[in-house]
Design a protein around this motif. Structure first.
Motif, PDB file in Angstrom:
ATOM      1  N   LEU A 109       0.725  -0.914   0.220  1.00  0.00           N
ATOM      2  CA  LEU A 109      -0.234   0.216   0.197  1.00  0.00           C
ATOM      3  C   LEU A 109       0.786   0.952  -0.455  1.00  0.00           C
ATOM      4  N   GLN A 110       0.621   2.438  -0.935  1.00  0.00           N
ATOM      5  CA  GLN A 110       0.938   3.693  -1.014  1.00  0.00           C
ATOM      6  C   GLN A 110       0.613   4.493   0.274  1.00  0.00           C
ATOM      7  N   SER A 111      -0.496   4.462   1.043  1.00  0.00           N
ATOM      8  CA  SER A 111      -0.730   5.247   1.764  1.00  0.00           C
ATOM      9  C   SER A 111      -2.463   4.166   2.380  1.00  0.00           C
ATOM     10  N   ASN A 138      -5.302   5.241   2.956  1.00  0.00           N
ATOM     11  CA  ASN A 138      -6.228   5.212   1.669  1.00  0.00           C
ATOM     12  C   ASN A 138      -6.609   4.549   0.654  1.00  0.00           C
ATOM     13  N   ASP A 139      -5.139   4.314   0.881  1.00  0.00           N
ATOM     14  CA  ASP A 139      -5.318   2.261  -0.019  1.00  0.00           C
ATOM     15  C   ASP A 139      -5.861   1.681  -0.172  1.00  0.00           C
ATOM     16  N   HIS A 146     -10.110   3.071   0.147  1.00  0.00           N
ATOM     17  CA  HIS A 146     -10.501   2.123  -1.637  1.00  0.00           C
ATOM     18  C   HIS A 146     -10.702   1.077  -1.564  1.00  0.00           C
ATOM     19  N   THR A 190      -3.255  -0.701   9.106  1.00  0.00           N
ATOM     20  CA  THR A 190      -2.269  -0.787   8.095  1.00  0.00           C
ATOM     21  C   THR A 190      -1.222  -1.267   9.529  1.00  0.00           C
TER      22      THR A 190
END
Length: 458
Positions: free
Chosen positions: A377-379, A381-382, A385, A415
């Motif tokens: 994951l990049q953030s 929020n990924d 989503h 996360t």
């Protein structure tokens, strides 16, 4: 008594010998062979006089043959040296040599005995034991078949070798092992492909195709058409489970009916070994997967979770964990019945799988609780989503056993490293976030540690 009659009688006696007498000069060229040479090697004496001996030796045995010849010329006679030759008709012959060097004549004198049948019998027995041992020692099916390839390569020319397995439930042919100098492994295909391989499996009969053969020549091979094609069915308990195939593109090497018989002889052991390894794989899969949805079970999921955490801790990155719970699943299960409830859980698993990547891991912890491990994951929020896409997909109606069933879903998102650095902490964070989503009315996604609402659906 003159010398000439004695020599004539001696030559006649040599011609009556079952073994062949060969004389080779110091350059390795034939200067004399007895009549039995033709019986063993297929060449008349006149066809080989002056030819280098090494040209007729099997390519795989040439290096050892030359080393042995040098040792003989250095004064070390050999009485039981074995190697293989390619006969004039392309067949492989096993030969045992007794040889010594005549220093005064500068000639190497040898007696050749055809031991092909003896070697064949020994090799078949050895191969059966080796295949049985491979079935116990190999880690998985590809490793087993690779070992079988090596074993069969000791019996027959097997540079081009593949195994096709038949799944009767799906009516599909797959190619778990395919080694060929010209082609790559074919894709999974239906049995009704009209190929030689499919015909061997359909008929349960071995097939040998040579340039002189008229058998099924209209049927295509797998990939490039080979000059020599030998396929035998893999049969276990009266059922054909696949085929073992050898292909050859060389005009020098020929497969024979005896080769077909040999391959058929070992194929029963091969089939039993493959079935054993398939059964082990099925048991291993069952032990690590949920029996209803076929998703990873708790043990497998957390094994992969541990491995993923070790990787990101070493190389950097972020992971996401989704904790999914179906809102009011018990009511739906009680209303429509357990059969529909089971169908619903299977369809939920299928829909979740369509919204995650192949590298991600989906598991069922039990009941109506599912988890998804998101890699790279990049953030945070990924993760939100992906969770929202899953929530929307599960909110769409299901058609199950002729009934339209609607459910809602609460999803908690945690996360790494924001919400923990081990599976227990991250699971607890995602589980708490899921319960927060339920407290807020359900049918929504909630991020661990976030007091605000996310993607609520009215």
């Amino acid at each position: 008594m003159t010398t000439q009659p004695v020599l004539t009688s001696f030559n006649k006696i040599m011609d009556l010998l079952w073994d062949a007498i060969c004389v080779v000069d110091e350059e390795g060229r034939y200067v004399f062979v007895s009549a039995s040479y033709e019986r063993i090697f297929g060449y008349a004496p006149a066809e080989v006089i002056g030819r280098p001996m090494i040209e007729l030796v099997h390519p795989d045995d040439r290096e050892l043959t030359l080393l042995t010849a040098n040792a003989i010329m250095a004064g070390h006679p050999q009485s039981h040296f074995h190697n293989r030759y390619i006969r004039k008709d392309g067949k492989v012959v096993h030969v045992m040599w007794s040889a010594r060097w005549s220093e005064s004549d500068r000639l190497r004198i040898a007696v050749a005995r055809d031991i092909t049948e003896l070697k064949r019998a020994e090799s078949m027995t050895t191969a059966l034991h080796a295949i049985s041992e491979a079935a116990h020692a190999s880690d998985d099916l590809p490793a087993l078949i690779e070992q079988i390839h090596r074993i069969i390569g000791g019996l027959l020319p097997a540079a081009n070798f593949f195994v096709a397995l038949y799944d009767g439930a799906r009516n599909e042919l797959s190619f778990p092992y395919f080694v060929d100098e010209r082609d790559s492994a074919p894709a999974t295909q239906p049995l009704e492909t009209g190929t030689l391989t499919a015909e061997v499996i359909r008929s349960g009969e071995a097939m040998l195709i040579t340039p002189d053969s008229h058998l099924a020549v209209s049927l295509p091979r797998q990939g490039t058409d080979a000059l020599q094609w030998l396929g035998v069915p893999l049969t276990s308990h009266g059922t054909t489970i696949g085929a073992l195939v050898l292909q050859n593109y060389s005009e020098r090497l020929r497969y024979t009916e005896k080769d077909k018989e040999l391959l058929q002889f070992v194929s029963t052991q091969v089939a039993a070994s493959i079935e054993r390894k398939q059964a082990e794989a099925r048991l291993h899969h069952i032990a690590r997967h949920d029996p209803l949805t076929d998703l990873a079970n708790r043990d497998l999921f957390y094994q992969q979770f541990d491995a993923a955490l070790k990787h990101v801790k070493r190389f950097g990155g972020h992971l996401g964990l989704l904790y999914i719970d179906l809102d009011k699943f018990k009511q739906a299960n009680d209303h429509y019945g357990h059969h529909v409830g089971d169908l619903l859980l299977c369809e939920v698993a299928a829909r979740v799988a369509t919204h995650v990547r192949e590298a991600d891991v989906t598991g069922r912890l039990g009941g109506d609780e599912f988890v998804v491990l998101l890699h790279a994951l990049q953030s945070p929020n990924d993760g939100l989503h992906v969770a929202e896409k899953i929530r929307q997909a599960l909110h769409a109606p299901f058609l199950l056993a002729g009934r339209e069933v609607r459910i809602a879903t609460s999803i908690g998102v945690a996360t790494y490293p924001d919400n923990g650095d081990n599976p227990e902490q991250l699971t607890r964070a995602a589980d708490n976030a899921m319960y927060e989503a339920k407290k807020l009315g359900g049918n929504r996604v909630h991020l661990a540690g976030d007091s605000s609402r996310h993607d609520a659906a009215g």
